[in-house]
Scaffold this motif. Structure first.
Motif, mmCIF file in Angstrom:
data_model
loop_
_atom_site.group_PDB
_atom_site.id
_atom_site.type_symbol
_atom_site.label_atom_id
_atom_site.label_comp_id
_atom_site.label_asym_id
_atom_site.label_seq_id
_atom_site.Cartn_x
_atom_site.Cartn_y
_atom_site.Cartn_z
ATOM 1 N N ARG A 667 37.963 52.167 52.194
ATOM 2 C CA ARG A 667 36.432 53.192 53.213
ATOM 3 C C ARG A 667 35.706 53.207 52.085
ATOM 4 N NH1 ARG A 667 37.832 57.263 55.833
ATOM 5 N NH2 ARG A 667 36.843 58.871 53.812
ATOM 6 N N ILE A 668 36.090 53.331 50.613
ATOM 7 C CA ILE A 668 35.083 53.920 49.762
ATOM 8 C C ILE A 668 35.722 53.211 49.047
ATOM 9 C CG2 ILE A 668 35.653 55.025 47.879
ATOM 10 C CD1 ILE A 668 36.182 57.668 49.327
ATOM 11 N N SER A 669 34.582 52.043 48.787
ATOM 12 C CA SER A 669 33.832 51.203 47.538
ATOM 13 C C SER A 669 33.831 51.545 46.346
ATOM 14 C CB SER A 669 32.277 50.356 47.726
ATOM 15 O OG SER A 669 33.183 50.327 49.370
ATOM 16 N N GLY A 670 34.545 50.359 45.622
ATOM 17 C CA GLY A 670 34.559 50.406 43.683
ATOM 18 C C GLY A 670 33.538 50.084 43.359
ATOM 19 N N GLY A 671 33.213 50.025 41.934
ATOM 20 C CA GLY A 671 32.099 49.997 41.329
ATOM 21 C C GLY A 671 31.130 48.533 41.525
ATOM 22 N N ALA A 672 30.351 48.070 42.157
ATOM 23 C CA ALA A 672 30.158 46.630 41.873
ATOM 24 C C ALA A 672 30.421 45.800 40.948
ATOM 25 C CB ALA A 672 28.034 47.213 42.604
ATOM 26 N N THR A 673 29.720 46.803 39.940
ATOM 27 C CA THR A 673 29.298 45.680 38.590
ATOM 28 C C THR A 673 30.976 45.051 38.913
ATOM 29 O OG1 THR A 673 27.793 46.415 37.812
ATOM 30 C CG2 THR A 673 29.108 45.322 36.172
ATOM 31 N N ASP A 674 32.247 46.212 38.647
ATOM 32 C CA ASP A 674 33.675 45.975 38.304
ATOM 33 C C ASP A 674 34.203 44.638 39.534
ATOM 34 O OD1 ASP A 674 33.667 47.736 36.306
ATOM 35 O OD2 ASP A 674 34.164 49.411 37.569
ATOM 36 N N LEU A 678 36.013 41.548 38.134
ATOM 37 C CA LEU A 678 37.491 41.070 39.022
ATOM 38 C C LEU A 678 36.827 39.270 39.364
ATOM 39 C CD1 LEU A 678 39.408 43.100 40.085
ATOM 40 C CD2 LEU A 678 40.222 41.307 38.327
ATOM 41 N N LYS A 679 36.029 39.875 40.442
ATOM 42 C CA LYS A 679 36.009 37.862 41.385
ATOM 43 C C LYS A 679 35.865 36.524 40.286
ATOM 44 C CE LYS A 679 32.323 35.282 44.044
ATOM 45 N NZ LYS A 679 30.836 35.836 44.330
ATOM 46 N N ALA A 680 35.085 36.991 39.503
ATOM 47 C CA ALA A 680 34.974 36.003 38.642
ATOM 48 C C ALA A 680 36.710 35.787 37.287
ATOM 49 C CB ALA A 680 33.778 36.206 37.138
ATOM 50 N N VAL A 681 36.296 36.447 36.841
ATOM 51 C CA VAL A 681 38.148 36.217 37.140
ATOM 52 C C VAL A 681 39.127 36.073 37.469
ATOM 53 C CG1 VAL A 681 40.164 36.859 35.413
ATOM 54 C CG2 VAL A 681 37.943 37.985 34.722
ATOM 55 N N PHE A 682 39.029 36.084 38.778
ATOM 56 C CA PHE A 682 39.873 34.930 39.974
ATOM 57 C C PHE A 682 38.981 34.125 40.379
ATOM 58 C CE2 PHE A 682 42.148 38.929 42.244
ATOM 59 C CZ PHE A 682 43.174 38.595 42.220
ATOM 60 N N ASN A 683 38.414 33.676 40.238
ATOM 61 C CA ASN A 683 37.658 32.368 39.659
ATOM 62 C C ASN A 683 37.882 30.971 38.811
ATOM 63 O OD1 ASN A 683 36.750 31.811 42.696
ATOM 64 N ND2 ASN A 683 34.853 32.601 41.829
ATOM 65 N N SER A 684 38.528 31.800 37.835
ATOM 66 C CA SER A 684 38.893 31.244 36.394
ATOM 67 C C SER A 684 40.274 31.367 35.793
ATOM 68 C CB SER A 684 37.545 31.285 35.433
ATOM 69 O OG SER A 684 38.011 33.036 34.933
ATOM 70 N N ASN A 685 40.475 32.306 35.467
ATOM 71 C CA ASN A 685 42.214 32.500 35.113
ATOM 72 C C ASN A 685 42.591 32.953 36.460
ATOM 73 O OD1 ASN A 685 44.692 33.179 33.725
ATOM 74 N ND2 ASN A 685 43.085 32.338 31.953
ATOM 75 N N LEU A 686 43.901 33.208 37.185
ATOM 76 C CA LEU A 686 44.797 34.126 37.848
ATOM 77 C C LEU A 686 45.388 34.992 37.094
ATOM 78 C CD1 LEU A 686 46.003 34.507 40.815
ATOM 79 C CD2 LEU A 686 47.342 33.251 41.025
ATOM 80 N N ARG A 687 45.917 33.927 35.919
ATOM 81 C CA ARG A 687 46.533 35.109 35.567
ATOM 82 C C ARG A 687 46.496 36.330 34.768
ATOM 83 N NH1 ARG A 687 51.424 35.826 33.531
ATOM 84 N NH2 ARG A 687 50.583 36.267 31.037
ATOM 85 N N GLU A 688 44.963 35.567 34.397
ATOM 86 C CA GLU A 688 44.368 36.829 33.036
ATOM 87 C C GLU A 688 43.786 37.796 34.713
ATOM 88 O OE1 GLU A 688 42.100 39.042 30.697
ATOM 89 O OE2 GLU A 688 43.771 37.767 30.914
ATOM 90 N N ALA A 689 43.472 37.847 35.813
ATOM 91 C CA ALA A 689 43.139 38.911 37.356
ATOM 92 C C ALA A 689 43.946 39.225 37.481
ATOM 93 C CB ALA A 689 42.470 37.219 38.396
ATOM 94 N N VAL A 690 45.563 38.650 36.697
ATOM 95 C CA VAL A 690 46.187 39.925 37.942
ATOM 96 C C VAL A 690 46.213 41.003 37.041
ATOM 97 C CG1 VAL A 690 49.323 39.943 38.535
ATOM 98 C CG2 VAL A 690 47.454 37.826 39.288
ATOM 99 N N ALA A 696 43.041 48.025 36.117
ATOM 100 C CA ALA A 696 41.567 48.772 37.429
ATOM 101 C C ALA A 696 41.489 49.761 38.272
ATOM 102 C CB ALA A 696 40.688 47.495 38.102
ATOM 103 N N ASP A 697 40.309 50.111 38.322
ATOM 104 C CA ASP A 697 40.371 50.901 39.891
ATOM 105 C C ASP A 697 40.916 51.167 40.466
ATOM 106 O OD1 ASP A 697 39.148 54.149 40.623
ATOM 107 O OD2 ASP A 697 38.132 52.643 41.891
ATOM 108 N N VAL A 698 42.003 51.366 41.176
ATOM 109 C CA VAL A 698 42.490 51.006 42.759
ATOM 110 C C VAL A 698 41.493 51.108 44.502
ATOM 111 C CG1 VAL A 698 42.892 53.420 44.442
ATOM 112 C CG2 VAL A 698 44.367 51.344 44.315
ATOM 113 N N ASN A 699 40.356 51.728 43.790
ATOM 114 C CA ASN A 699 39.254 50.907 44.742
ATOM 115 C C ASN A 699 38.459 49.382 44.521
ATOM 116 O OD1 ASN A 699 39.336 53.392 46.922
ATOM 117 N ND2 ASN A 699 38.310 55.138 44.858
ATOM 118 N N THR A 700 38.078 49.438 43.269
ATOM 119 C CA THR A 700 37.990 47.807 42.864
ATOM 120 C C THR A 700 38.686 46.635 43.339
ATOM 121 O OG1 THR A 700 37.400 49.160 40.711
ATOM 122 C CG2 THR A 700 37.310 47.204 40.516
ATOM 123 N N VAL A 701 40.409 47.579 43.293
ATOM 124 C CA VAL A 701 41.170 46.168 43.484
ATOM 125 C C VAL A 701 40.718 45.806 45.502
ATOM 126 C CG1 VAL A 701 43.905 46.002 43.764
ATOM 127 C CG2 VAL A 701 42.821 47.026 42.076
#
Length: 845
Positions: A667-674, A678-690, A696-701
């Protein structure tokens, strides 16, 4: 009578002439270098048999096989005479051992002749059996069917089918496999002889120097030559070396015989097993003998060579030959010499093992310039390889393959020195440090493990005589060439050329919870990336990945896997928990998945393999980027080879690991920038993203997971089911409503259905902690409903009445809430089955 005279009389009774203090020996095969040379990996010169023709008929092959066997018989006869000459003085020496003036003590006699009588009896039995078989075969060859008449007309060359069958039958009658199998099953006698050899030679040397009686005996040993009835003179040491020389030739002799044996011969399978046993024995002897390698320095310290090989030195990024001794590491480089002269080594650096600390790290990402250079090298290698392939199909230019192979070797060497992925750091207490570079984590771990074993409880030693130590490397080295695939030519028909897919499922056996990933490496020509890794699991005792990785391979024969654990600290240290290798054979792999379990120490990793042979395309300069966010869900699942995408699983697992007690999770959102980062890293490198998820802050996750579903072009629940679900909400009986809704879910695509069910299970686990996180099922349905269930887009001709926006939100929330209330949700399958072959059961390697 004097003891010495008794020994002389015995030799004379055997009709062996004895010369007193001979000045010159007619033959002394035992050179000064034999002791040091022996303890390099067992090698042999093959018996001089003719090479196997590239193409020959079965009759020619059987004829060659017969010649090979005759050569083996003649060699056995010579060897038996040498063993008889070695054993000749044993009786006299043993008889004098109990007198007041023994030449050798009883223990010394036993040591000098240890296992020699047994070896002699073993070979005598083999020789007798082989001679009988060859004699019987020679008589059979006199058959008219096997001996064509001279001067036959051309028509006689065209035999009938029945005559060919007779010919094949007669030619296949010679059976010797059981004789070789019986002999190799007794080869352990050589093991005892080899272990005792050094002490036996030491006794002979000392007694030869100190006792003139023994010296006369030891330098006057004779062997009969049956052909011309002459005698060959040996020293005692030369005859003691004969069994060592013989056992090293066993494998090569068997290779010659197997090459000359047709595959449909009844001896073929037996000889394969004999060759395997022989190789296994020699491999074991090599391992035990390596610890005996030694260099005696000027101050008398005993130092042994344990391992050597080629590595990349970080200082100048050049290929160096590294030698691991019992107390130090020595880095050298080969000194260029003119053709025909012996190689020489020059000293680079050394580190004592006492107190040495080891630490390995993954190297930084390659720069664009480095990536472009590597791609250029790989492209050139690929083109040269294609030219070599075309040449083997019929080209008559003999200079082309030699020149191309040389170029290919040079390019592979360049690739080896530039494609660096790992660094092994060596830190000495004396503040001296060095770094070694590796392109293979498996090879790095072999070195790290070997060094670590010797650093345990290691005591500081006297500094080495570097000149002597470096000079000795030429004779002591075990590894002669850099590990280049081009060097080891010889096409293996079972090697892989095409696409090798590996699905890594899970692991068990961890001693404590850890974040774990699996690293995979394949061999063969290095035109494509030969290494890949799974993403890191959550911190657990039973990691699950269900991740599929693919390799483009050319002549791949081995797959190597490492299970790596990551530390919780900020230093990012990683530890290899276990490693294993799989032999790749095209005949055992196919286009259907084959499942097996690999035992890596205490860790067991379950994988599946699939192989699709095809012609390889040229290497691509850039890997095609596969986006995750904003891509249809089925496409994401398909490109990852799973049913539930990794972004969903990894985020959910991370929330369950450290976010179940977080108030307002989802319900509580994480930082929009973070979240965007993370979205950008998932789109380029799964290992690095994980990896970034871990810190990362759990609300960001949780925000990343919500964003994935929100950006799907089509919702998990297809829009065409919206009206049906809305009508089902009108069913008052909750159980009947849930049964109907679950049945409707079956019409969804597999990836959508299993991901939706996976998410429902996850949200139910979150709700179980609602007393802490304040997130009830209704709260969670309110958060996820609008993303998971959406009405059809207006204006596209859908049937049914339109629903206003306020009513849409109610339906979206109520649908997800109803599903969350279901206590008998089906299991969520993570990935499609990879063990579809009924005959492929899990195997433990």
């Amino acid at each position: 009578m004097d003891v010495y005279q008794e020994a002389m009389e015995y030799l004379k009774s055997q009709h062996v002439p004895v010369e007193v203090e001979p000045d010159v020996l007619e033959e002394d095969v035992f050179q000064e270098e034999v002791v040091s040379c022996f303890f390099s990996p067992l090698h042999a010169e093959s018996v001089d048999f003719p090479e196997t023709p590239t193409t020959c008929s079965q009759e020619e092959m059987l004829e060659r096989r017969h010649k090979v066997l005759i050569g083996i018989l003649e060699s056995e006869e010579v060897y038996l005479r040498e063993l008889d000459a070695l054993l000749m003085p044993m009786k006299a020496l043993r008889a004098t051992a109990g007198t007041s003036q023994p030449v050798l003590s009883s223990r010394q006699v036993q040591t000098v002749f240890y296992q020699v009588p047994e070896i002699r009896d073993m070979h005598q039995s083999f020789y007798a059996g082989l001679k009988v078989q060859l004699s019987a075969h020679s008589q059979t060859e006199l058959s008219p069917v096997l001996q064509p008449q001279q001067g036959s007309d051309p028509e006689s060359e065209t035999r009938s089918f029945g005559e060919e069958t007779e010919m094949k039958h007669k030619g296949f009658e010679l059976m010797v496999g059981d004789l070789f199998l019986k002999m190799v099953n007794q080869i352990s006698f050589y093991g005892g002889f080899i272990q005792n050899y050094e002490e036996a030679v030491d006794i002979v040397k000392k007694c030869t120097q100190s006792d003139p009686r023994f010296r006369t005996l030891a330098e006057s040993m004779m062997s009969n030559n049956s052909s011309d009835k002459t005698r060959t003179k040996y020293t005692f040491e030369a005859l003691l070396y004969k069994p060592l020389d013989r056992v090293t030739k066993t494998t090569l002799v068997l290779q010659d015989l197997l090459k000359a044996t047709p595959e449909d011969h009844r001896d073929y399978t037996v000889l394969q097993e004999v060759l395997r046993l022989s190789r296994s024995f020699l491999s074991g002897v090599n391992e035990s003998s390596q610890c005996k390698r030694e260099v005696m320095l000027s101050h008398g310290m005993r130092r042994k060579l344990m391992r050597d090989g080629f590595v990349i030195n970080e200082g100048d990024r050049s290929l160096r030959h590294l030698f691991l001794y019992t107390d130090l590491l020595l880095c050298t480089r080969v000194k260029p010499t003119t053709r025909g002269k012996q190689d020489q080594y020059r000293f680079c650096w050394y580190l004592p093992l006492a107190g040495l600390k080891l630490h390995w790290v993954a190297d930084q990402d390659q720069t664009p310039d480095t990536h472009l250079r590597l791609h250029t090298i790989r492209t050139k290698m690929y083109l040269l390889r294609q030219q070599l392939r075309q040449h083997t199909k019929g080209s008559k230019n003999s200079t082309l393959p030699t020149r191309n192979k040389k170029k290919l070797e040079q390019l592979e060497l360049m690739l080896l020195t530039h494609s660096i992925d790992y660094r092994l750091e060596l830190h000495s207490p004396s503040a001296k440090s060095q770094s070694l570079l590796f392109s293979s984590l498996y090879e790095l771990e072999e070195w790290r493990e070997a060094i670590h074993k010797l650093t345990t409880d290691n005591i500081e030693t006297v500094p080495p005589d570097l000149l002597t130590l470096t000079s000795a490397c030429v004779k002591l080295r075990m590894t002669q060439h850099p590990p280049l695939h081009t060097t080891f030519t010889g096409k293996d028909e079972n090697s892989l050329c095409g696409t090798l897919s590996v699905a890594i499922h899970s692991a068990c056996g961890l001693q404590q919870p850890a974040c774990v990933y699996v690293c995979l490496e394949v061999d063969g020509y290095k035109f494509y990336d030969q290494q890949s890794k799974t993403h890191s699991s959550v911190r657990t005792l039973d990691p699950h990945w269900d991740q599929e990785l693919s390799f483009q391979v050319d002549e791949a024969q081995n797959l190597r896997l490492l299970c790596v654990g990551q530390s919780d600290g900020r230093d990012g240290r990683e530890t290899v928990l276990g490693r294993s290798s799989v032999k790749l054979e095209s005949k055992t792999l196919n286009k259907r998945w084959r499942r097996q379990t690999l035992i890596m120490g205490q860790v067991e990793v379950t994988i599946s393999l699939k192989y699709t042979p095809h012609v390889l395309d040229a290497p691509s300069s850039t890997a095609q980027q596969q986006l995750i966010f904003g891509v249809p869900h089925e496409i994401v699942a398909q490109q990852e080879g799973v049913l539930v995408p990794h972004v969903v699983r990894c985020c959910a697992e991370e929330v369950e690991r450290r976010g179940l007690d977080e108030v307002g999770i989802y319900r509580i959102s994480g930082g929009a920038t973070d979240i965007i980062a993370l979205k950008a890293v998932f789109n380029s490198n799964l290992r690095e993203a994980v990896t970034r998820l871990r810190c990362a802050d759990v609300n960001t996750v949780s925000g990343v997971l919500k964003l994935y579903f929100r950006e799907l072009p089509e919702p998990l629940i297809p829009a065409e089911l919206f009206q049906s679900l809305a009508k089902m909400l009108e069913i008052e009986d909750l159980d009947l409503r849930l049964v109907s809704m679950l049945a409707l879910l079956e019409s969804c695509p597999d990836a959508n259905r299993y991901t939706f069910v996976y998410l429902l299970h996850h949200l139910q686990r979150v709700s179980e902690k609602q007393d802490k996180n304040k997130m009830t099922l209704l709260n969670l349905a309110t958060v996820f409903g609008p993303s998971l269930v959406r009405p059809p887009v207006a204006g596209l001709g859908q049937d049914g009445p339109t629903i206003d926006i306020s009513q849409e939100v109610v339906i979206q929330v109520q649908v997800v809430f109803s599903y969350l209330q279901c206590n008998n949700l089906p299991d969520a399958r993570i990935s499609p089955p990879h063990d579809t072959d009924a005959e492929d059961e899990t195997t433990h390697l």
